[in-house]
Write a protein that holds these residues in place. Structure first.
Motif, PDB file in Angstrom:
ATOM      1  N   PRO A  95      22.976  85.729  88.172  1.00  0.00           N
ATOM      2  CA  PRO A  95      24.078  86.506  88.754  1.00  0.00           C
ATOM      3  C   PRO A  95      25.035  85.697  89.622  1.00  0.00           C
ATOM      4  N   ASP A  96      24.551  84.628  90.266  1.00  0.00           N
ATOM      5  CA  ASP A  96      25.411  83.886  91.189  1.00  0.00           C
ATOM      6  C   ASP A  96      26.146  82.722  90.524  1.00  0.00           C
ATOM      7  N   LEU A  97      25.913  82.535  89.221  1.00  0.00           N
ATOM      8  CA  LEU A  97      26.637  81.505  88.487  1.00  0.00           C
ATOM      9  C   LEU A  97      27.804  82.132  87.741  1.00  0.00           C
ATOM     10  N   SER A  98      28.781  81.317  87.396  1.00  0.00           N
ATOM     11  CA  SER A  98      29.934  81.817  86.664  1.00  0.00           C
ATOM     12  C   SER A  98      29.569  82.080  85.210  1.00  0.00           C
ATOM     13  N   VAL A  99      30.482  82.746  84.521  1.00  0.00           N
ATOM     14  CA  VAL A  99      30.311  82.992  83.095  1.00  0.00           C
ATOM     15  C   VAL A  99      30.095  81.685  82.345  1.00  0.00           C
ATOM     16  N   THR A 100      30.945  80.708  82.624  1.00  0.00           N
ATOM     17  CA  THR A 100      30.847  79.403  81.954  1.00  0.00           C
ATOM     18  C   THR A 100      29.502  78.735  82.235  1.00  0.00           C
ATOM     19  N   GLU A 101      29.066  78.755  83.489  1.00  0.00           N
ATOM     20  CA  GLU A 101      27.802  78.104  83.848  1.00  0.00           C
ATOM     21  C   GLU A 101      26.623  78.792  83.157  1.00  0.00           C
ATOM     22  N   ASN A 102      26.690  80.110  83.001  1.00  0.00           N
ATOM     23  CA  ASN A 102      25.630  80.822  82.293  1.00  0.00           C
ATOM     24  C   ASN A 102      25.570  80.424  80.826  1.00  0.00           C
ATOM     25  N   ILE A 103      26.730  80.246  80.206  1.00  0.00           N
ATOM     26  CA  ILE A 103      26.770  79.888  78.790  1.00  0.00           C
ATOM     27  C   ILE A 103      26.108  78.535  78.549  1.00  0.00           C
ATOM     28  N   PHE A 104      26.339  77.588  79.435  1.00  0.00           N
ATOM     29  CA  PHE A 104      25.897  76.211  79.194  1.00  0.00           C
ATOM     30  C   PHE A 104      24.726  75.786  80.084  1.00  0.00           C
ATOM     31  N   GLU A 154      26.220  86.483  76.388  1.00  0.00           N
ATOM     32  CA  GLU A 154      25.061  86.059  75.599  1.00  0.00           C
ATOM     33  C   GLU A 154      25.473  85.680  74.171  1.00  0.00           C
ATOM     34  N   ILE A 155      26.418  86.416  73.597  1.00  0.00           N
ATOM     35  CA  ILE A 155      26.898  86.071  72.255  1.00  0.00           C
ATOM     36  C   ILE A 155      27.614  84.730  72.279  1.00  0.00           C
ATOM     37  N   ALA A 156      28.443  84.516  73.309  1.00  0.00           N
ATOM     38  CA  ALA A 156      29.124  83.221  73.444  1.00  0.00           C
ATOM     39  C   ALA A 156      28.108  82.095  73.607  1.00  0.00           C
ATOM     40  N   LYS A 157      27.036  82.361  74.368  1.00  0.00           N
ATOM     41  CA  LYS A 157      25.982  81.358  74.548  1.00  0.00           C
ATOM     42  C   LYS A 157      25.344  81.017  73.200  1.00  0.00           C
ATOM     43  N   ALA A 158      25.098  82.068  72.388  1.00  0.00           N
ATOM     44  CA  ALA A 158      24.506  81.845  71.061  1.00  0.00           C
ATOM     45  C   ALA A 158      25.423  81.004  70.188  1.00  0.00           C
ATOM     46  N   LEU A 159      26.725  81.298  70.220  1.00  0.00           N
ATOM     47  CA  LEU A 159      27.675  80.530  69.418  1.00  0.00           C
ATOM     48  C   LEU A 159      27.764  79.089  69.894  1.00  0.00           C
TER      49      LEU A 159
END
Length: 500
Positions: A95-104, A154-159
């Protein structure tokens, strides 16, 4: 499309847990560029199949094929390396990380000096969301995201991992209509880009809109794999339940009696305003509207969970003391909450103990709880509600979602209420159990109980309600008789197009 081998396939896969056989010789084929539905009742083996494809479980027998070649996934990491990703109903992001940081997370690109290359990481996130066709801010913290936006992350992370197979496990259960439509646009874009999608859902209309083929499981066994174009919804239901359903909405004709519940000008500042309605004995009244319209909040206030600022609630003409669930229960009110696992049940307690919780005085003998009385009470309701269980002493957490919902209903019905409020009574349960819950609600109304049903599923609202009350942005904006209620009229009111 079928000239090429499937991207991912199961061949006669079986999986057991002790004496329970969760999968029996199940086969499944997922092709590139195709959305494939997985259908079945609760307990049919869908979750076990998903966990097998994702590498969490290893099959006891049978094979998994990747591009036509046998493969073994050594844990979820092995499945991810092979290009298999799972999107769950409720994602778990940092929760405390950004969208980008979660993806990677754990795979950040590096500069030549070994530092995290944040500009490259952000640019890649922007590219991924562009590919999905959604304008999500890559710098936004995950904490403020809706469930729908978390799923997109999560979909972006998968891609970003070059996923070729995307498994979506009940992805729409907690989404609004607009969020579902956006998710479907994303899935259709992924199909066009060659991704194979396995779509698990209880909602038949979603399966028929999104998918090309459907595989049906029943009691852990493979039933059939069909082209959607060759099926009707009734055909699919027969495959799932193994019998003809007399009706998904077995509504009995009701003759409304005296007023059982009166809500007069109920207001809670910033949540809902000036809400007034009545529910009569023998009547099912649906409270409809979009997510966030204030329906559940009104129910919580009526039952005394939340305080209100103005107005009054009466049961059989007697005014209820506010903010007192015990007073509501004593007056004959019952509330089946939307979140059965968090608010309706104690998951570690037994089935019989959960059924007794709302009426301990009935099973108390002196200062002690009688286990025999508790068990007799639970057995009676388990029989009436056709509960599927091994032992009444088993933890309620081992039951399927539909059977857990029956336990919540049994808990309250054992008190013999005069008014029952059911909030999303069939969310997340299979079509066969839905029909059973609908039958039960109809029987309760026929017995003279007043039923207030909150539902986001329009077919359920139209199929079961004698009257439809529609809320929009915290206000009650329409009351529609059963004979005049249509999807168009309810949605027009829910979106404020004909707000009074």
């Amino acid at each position: 499309m079928v000239d090429k081998p499937p991207v991912l396939a199961l061949r006669s896969v079986s999986k057991s847990f002790g004496a329970v056989q969760a999968l029996r010789e199940v086969s499944l084929e997922l092709y590139a560029g195709e959305a494939h539905a997985l259908a079945g009742e609760n307990g049919a083996g869908k979750s076990t199949l998903v966990k097998t494809l994702s590498g969490l479980y290893r099959p006891d027998a049978g094979r998994i094929l990747l591009d036509g070649e046998p493969v073994e996934f050594h844990g979820t990491a092995g499945a991810q390396r092979a290009g298999v990703a799972v999107i769950y109903q409720e994602p778990t992001l940092f929760p405390d990380l950004s969208v980008t940081e979660n993806i990677f997370m754990g795979r950040q690109p590096r500069t030549r000096l070994g530092r995290i290359d944040r500009p490259a990481m952000r640019a890649r996130a922007v590219e991924l969301f562009g590919r999905l066709g959604v304008p999500l801010d890559p710098d936004q913290p995950a904490r403020g995201l809706s469930i729908a936006d978390q799923q997109l992350v999560e979909i972006a992370k998968a891609l970003s991992r070059s996923a070729r197979v995307l498994i979506m496990d009940e992805p729409t259960a907690a989404l609004s209509g607009n969020e579902v439509a956006r998710l479907f646009r994303v899935v259709k874009a992924l199909r066009e880009q060659g991704c194979a999608v396995l779509f698990v859902s209880h909602r038949l209309e979603e399966i028929f809109e999104l998918c090309r083929r459907v595989t049906t499981l029943r009691d852990g066994a493979f039933v059939a794999s069909d082209l959607i174009a060759d099926l009707t919804p009734d055909d699919l239901v027969r495959r799932m339940v193994g019998r003809e359903l007399e009706a998904l909405f077995p509504k009995l004709e009701a003759v409304p009696g005296e007023v059982a519940l009166t809500v007069h000008r109920l207001t809670r500042e910033g949540v809902f305003t000036d809400v007034s309605f009545e529910v009569r004995k023998g009547e099912i009244v649906a409270l409809a509207g979009l997510v966030g319209a204030g329906r559940s909040e009104v129910a919580r206030a009526i039952f005394g969970i939340d305080r209100w600022d103005a107005g009054r609630v009466e049961v059989a003409g007697r005014r209820l003391r506010q903010a007192s669930p015990s007073a509501a229960m004593a007056a004959g009110l019952a509330l089946v909450p939307e979140d059965r696992r968090q608010q309706g049940l104690v998951m570690d307690l037994s089935i019989e103990r959960n059924i007794a919780l709302a009426g301990l005085s009935a099973v108390r003998r002196g200062a002690l709880i009688s286990r025999a009385a508790e068990r007799d009470r639970a057995r009676d309701w388990a029989l009436r509600l056709q509960l599927k269980f091994s032992r009444l002493s088993d933890a309620v957490g081992v039951l399927s979602g539909g059977n857990q919902q029956k336990v919540v209903l049994a808990k309250w019905l054992a008190r013999k209420p005069s008014v029952i409020i059911v909030d999303e009574p069939t969310r997340g349960i299979d079509v066969g159990t839905k029909a059973e819950v609908h039958r039960l609600l109809s029987e309760l109304a026929a017995e003279g109980i007043a039923v207030l049903m909150i539902s986001s599923e329009l077919p359920e609202v139209l199929g079961m309600a004698d009257r439809v009350l529609v809320m929009h942005e915290g206000r009650l904006v329409a009351e529609i008789p059963r004979a005049e209620a249509t999807e168009e009229s309810v949605m027009a009111a829910a979106t404020g197009r004909n707000a009074a």
